[in-house]
Design an enzyme around this catalytic site. Structure first.
Site, PDB file in Angstrom:
ATOM      1  N   SER A  71       0.809  -1.130  -0.001  1.00  0.00           N
ATOM      2  CA  SER A  71       0.034  -0.007   0.030  1.00  0.00           C
ATOM      3  C   SER A  71       0.728   1.239   0.141  1.00  0.00           C
ATOM      4  CB  SER A  71      -0.960   0.040   1.204  1.00  0.00           C
ATOM      5  OG  SER A  71      -2.011  -0.908   0.863  1.00  0.00           O
ATOM      6  N   CYS A  87       7.457  -2.143   5.827  1.00  0.00           N
ATOM      7  CA  CYS A  87       7.758  -2.742   7.243  1.00  0.00           C
ATOM      8  C   CYS A  87       9.049  -2.108   7.627  1.00  0.00           C
ATOM      9  CB  CYS A  87       8.063  -4.284   6.649  1.00  0.00           C
ATOM     10  SG  CYS A  87       6.788  -4.815   5.610  1.00  0.00           S
ATOM     11  N   ASN A 268       8.378  -6.957  11.479  1.00  0.00           N
ATOM     12  CA  ASN A 268       7.447  -6.039  11.316  1.00  0.00           C
ATOM     13  C   ASN A 268       6.148  -6.530  12.059  1.00  0.00           C
ATOM     14  OD1 ASN A 268       6.893  -8.240   9.402  1.00  0.00           O
ATOM     15  ND2 ASN A 268       5.931  -6.663   8.196  1.00  0.00           N
ATOM     16  N   PRO A 269       5.104  -5.559  11.835  1.00  0.00           N
ATOM     17  CA  PRO A 269       3.690  -5.877  12.619  1.00  0.00           C
ATOM     18  C   PRO A 269       3.016  -7.228  12.296  1.00  0.00           C
ATOM     19  CG  PRO A 269       3.802  -3.665  11.920  1.00  0.00           C
ATOM     20  CD  PRO A 269       4.800  -4.195  11.399  1.00  0.00           C
ATOM     21  N   CYS A 270       2.967  -7.586  11.000  1.00  0.00           N
ATOM     22  CA  CYS A 270       2.504  -9.063  10.708  1.00  0.00           C
ATOM     23  C   CYS A 270       3.322  -9.965  10.644  1.00  0.00           C
ATOM     24  CB  CYS A 270       1.625  -8.858   9.515  1.00  0.00           C
ATOM     25  SG  CYS A 270       0.413  -7.297   9.948  1.00  0.00           S
ATOM     26  N   GLY A 271       4.657  -9.954  11.058  1.00  0.00           N
ATOM     27  CA  GLY A 271       5.575 -11.077  11.323  1.00  0.00           C
ATOM     28  C   GLY A 271       6.395 -11.526   9.947  1.00  0.00           C
ATOM     29  N   GLU A 272       5.954 -11.004   8.788  1.00  0.00           N
ATOM     30  CA  GLU A 272       6.530 -11.572   7.499  1.00  0.00           C
ATOM     31  C   GLU A 272       8.007 -11.076   7.274  1.00  0.00           C
ATOM     32  OE1 GLU A 272       3.910  -9.585   7.515  1.00  0.00           O
ATOM     33  OE2 GLU A 272       3.943  -7.979   6.034  1.00  0.00           O
ATOM     34  N   PRO A 411       0.222 -10.290   4.673  1.00  0.00           N
ATOM     35  CA  PRO A 411      -1.084 -10.795   4.497  1.00  0.00           C
ATOM     36  C   PRO A 411      -1.962 -10.109   3.580  1.00  0.00           C
ATOM     37  CG  PRO A 411      -0.603  -8.987   6.454  1.00  0.00           C
ATOM     38  CD  PRO A 411       0.861  -9.550   5.663  1.00  0.00           C
ATOM     39  N   GLY A 413      -3.664  -7.560   3.194  1.00  0.00           N
ATOM     40  CA  GLY A 413      -5.044  -7.082   3.779  1.00  0.00           C
ATOM     41  C   GLY A 413      -5.826  -6.218   2.808  1.00  0.00           C
ATOM     42  N   THR A 414      -5.171  -5.383   2.219  1.00  0.00           N
ATOM     43  CA  THR A 414      -5.867  -4.207   1.438  1.00  0.00           C
ATOM     44  C   THR A 414      -5.559  -4.564  -0.094  1.00  0.00           C
ATOM     45  OG1 THR A 414      -5.159  -2.734   3.073  1.00  0.00           O
ATOM     46  CG2 THR A 414      -6.281  -1.880   1.244  1.00  0.00           C
ATOM     47  N   ILE A 415      -4.440  -4.890  -0.404  1.00  0.00           N
ATOM     48  CA  ILE A 415      -4.067  -5.061  -1.649  1.00  0.00           C
ATOM     49  C   ILE A 415      -4.805  -6.067  -2.536  1.00  0.00           C
ATOM     50  CG2 ILE A 415      -1.880  -3.585  -1.885  1.00  0.00           C
ATOM     51  CD1 ILE A 415      -0.544  -6.385  -2.206  1.00  0.00           C
TER      52      ILE A 415
END
Ligand code: UDP
Length: 561
Positions: A71, A87, A268-272, A411, A413-415
């Site tokens: 994003s 990230c 980073n926040p979602c772990g990837e 994740p 989530g948006t894309i």
């Protein structure tokens, strides 16, 4: 090219399209893709590439929805911000100076749409001495609340809600307070939490011996704990709220491409993306559902998308400007990229493989091996044209490559909403549902509708009946083979979630962001077992989510909320 669907159009209008100083939208979705393509292709000029031809290729790649960068690239490329990465990891040392410097840096990163991760393991524990003031230390969890409220304030003004990952080592004396921090509703709502474990902890657990909790300021052993009790506490908290998740630091550092730069302690926040402090990573995802034809994977198209995707991300890295000089320096040294996939479940439907099958695990592994190999071919070619990443000489890579890492599974989530595909490598959540924020727009899985029509069991009444349901397994008129292809996150057993995650992780340089869903009836012991299995499968980290648990998850934040 096909027009964008109503979901994509709405998402882009709400958050992505460029606005003037009055807040009025001043570009169309098509113009957005042109803006991003033109901006990223500018990088080509520095390396003697063909700017116009590359711009046209990047435009087609994104506008066709075959591939989308994360994003921040879509939002900021070619605008004043020009910060293109999602990230980040920031350092936190045991001083007020360091803590509040990181708070400021977090604000700047969130303002530009990035997410931040931190290890709080260096902070002295609650109750420890504070020399300067003669007082007592308040400990990691209380400082995390300062970061949390900073995020809360910044998100009011930003286009994207900032997200944080807070990591604490399992040997930190405040570990119990950390594990249970989110039990209280509303606390640390902008944080995902992860307990960092290493083999010392797991070996103690296996041999039934106590392990040491150490004050990071003095190095002194403060007390000992039973690892079984701590794992039980983690599992109980995860059972209740989905937090904390877990990181396997030894496994993460096995794959650290430049160990001389330091040991990795956070993601980073979602772990990837496991990163060193001040590293940043730009992500991008291949839309797999557009890479199968007549029941077969289109390997040639996939190869082209991966090659062009790596080029796009490397150009994005070149064009990105970062709000903090230390990040600028680190990013230029390692040139970390995270190319991954979305629409994995869509592709499984296209090739006729049920998510919950051995074949799906094998398919996932073969597919990601291909993506990973081709990503490295592309990075090697870029190194021939542009030179290897500067830290390459001290890295674990034998051959010159342009990037310290090339792959990660985000994740999306948006894309994935923009691309109208199943998110990341997750199973679908339902087959037909309504997004109320989209003026009640009904969203249906087109692959399901097509099959229902082909097989003659379609009816508007059926769609009504399965609307907003998280499983279609008990609907009598749907043939069994179709039911199998449309298993939801809810239908897929925890073990299979883990096996799919492991199959991808085997061929990913960074990590895989994935939620292991368990049914509401799962016990705390079931969750403990999942953590054990995750380690055995060689995962770098994981999150468990029990259906019906209090969902304050920061991951997968939807701009439609
Ligand atoms: N992220 C963030 N805020 C959000 C969503 C995501 O800061 O609301 C960051 C975070 O680092 C996350 C990464 O972006 O791990 C990728 O998330 P995702 O793939 O969902 O982003 P997308 O590109 O789809 O927006």
């Amino acid at each position: 090219m096909r027009p964008l669907g109503p979901i994509a159009t709405t998402v882009l209008h709400r958050r992505y399209l460029k606005r003037d100083s009055q807040g009025a939208v001043v570009e169309t979705p098509d113009e957005l893709f042109h803006r991003v393509a033109a901006n990223l292709a500018e990088a080509e000029a520095q390396f003697g590439g063909d700017v116009d031809a590359t711009e046209a290729q990047f435009y087609r790649l994104m506008r066709s929805l075959d591939f989308l960068p994360n994003s921040p690239t879509l939002m900021n490329a070619g605008t004043d911000l020009q910060q293109l990465a999602a990230c980040f990891v920031l350092p936190i040392e045991d001083s007020l100076e360091s803590i509040f410097t990181a708070v400021k840096q977090t604000a700047l990163i969130h303002q530009s749409g990035g997410g931040t991760g931190f290890s709080f393991s260096n902070l002295r524990p609650r109750g420890d001495v504070v020399m300067k003031s003669g007082g007592v230390a308040s400990g990691p969890v209380s400082f995390m609340k300062v970061f949390d409220s900073t995020t809360e304030q910044i998100k009011q003004g930003g286009r994207r809600r900032g997200a944080n990952m807070g990591v604490l080592d399992v040997s930190h004396p405040d570990i119990e307070e950390f594990i249970t921090a989110k039990r209280e509703e509303g606390v640390l709502r902008n944080f995902n939490l992860s307990v960092a474990t290493d083999e010392t902890f797991w070996e103690a657990l296996e041999s039934g011996t106590a392990y040491n909790l150490v004050n990071p300021r003095t190095g002194a052993v403060v007390r000992q704990e039973d690892p079984e009790v701590i794992l039980g506490l983690i599992a109980a908290a995860a059972w209740e709220s989905g937090d904390p998740g877990m990181l396997f630091l030894d496994r993460i550092n096995e794959d650290n491409p430049v160990p001389t730069l330091g040991r990795i302690e956070a993601t980073n926040p979602c772990g990837e993306v496991p990163e060193l402090p001040y590293e940043a990573c730009i992500l991008g995802s291949v839309n797999l559902g557009q890479h199968a034809e007549r029941g077969e994977v289109d390997w040639e198209k996939l190869r082209e998308t991966v090659h062009l995707g790596i080029r796009l991300l490397d150009d994005a890295l070149e064009m990105s400007s970062f709000p903090i000089p230390e990040i600028e320096t680190m990013v230029r040294k390692t040139r970390r990229l995270g190319l991954g996939v979305m629409g994995f479940h869509d592709m499984l439907v296209d090739v006729g493989i049920p998510y919950d099958s051995d074949e799906a695990v094998e398919f996932a592994s073969d597919l990601m091996e291909f993506v990973h190999d081709e990503a490295w071919v592309a990075s090697k070619q870029l190194a021939d044209e542009r030179g290897p990443f500067p830290a390459w000489v001290e890295s674990t890579h034998e051959n010159p490559v342009r990037n310290a890492t090339t792959t990660a599974i985000a994740p999306t989530g948006t894309i994935s909403l923009i691309a109208n595909c199943s998110s990341s490598i997750e199973p679908i959540y339902n087959v037909a549902y309504t997004k109320h924020v989209l003026e009640g727009l009904e969203i249906r899985n087109e692959r399901f509708v097509d099959r229902a029509k082909e097989r003659g069991f379609y009816s508007p009444e059926l769609l009504q009946r399965i609307h907003d349901r998280t499983s279609i397994q008990d609907v009598p008129e749907i043939p069994d083979d179709v039911k199998q292809l449309f298993q939801t996150a809810h239908d897929v057993p925890a073990e299979q979630h883990l096996r799919i995650q492991a199959a991808f992780q085997e061929h990913v340089d960074n990590a895989v962001s994935k939620t292991v869903n368990v049914p509401q009836s799962a016990s705390v012991e079931d969750i403990e077992d999942i953590f054990h299995s995750a380690r055995r499968y060689g995962l770098k980290g994981m999150t468990v989510f029990r259906s019906g648990a209090r969902a304050e998850q920061v991951l997968g934040d939807s701009p439609l909320k």
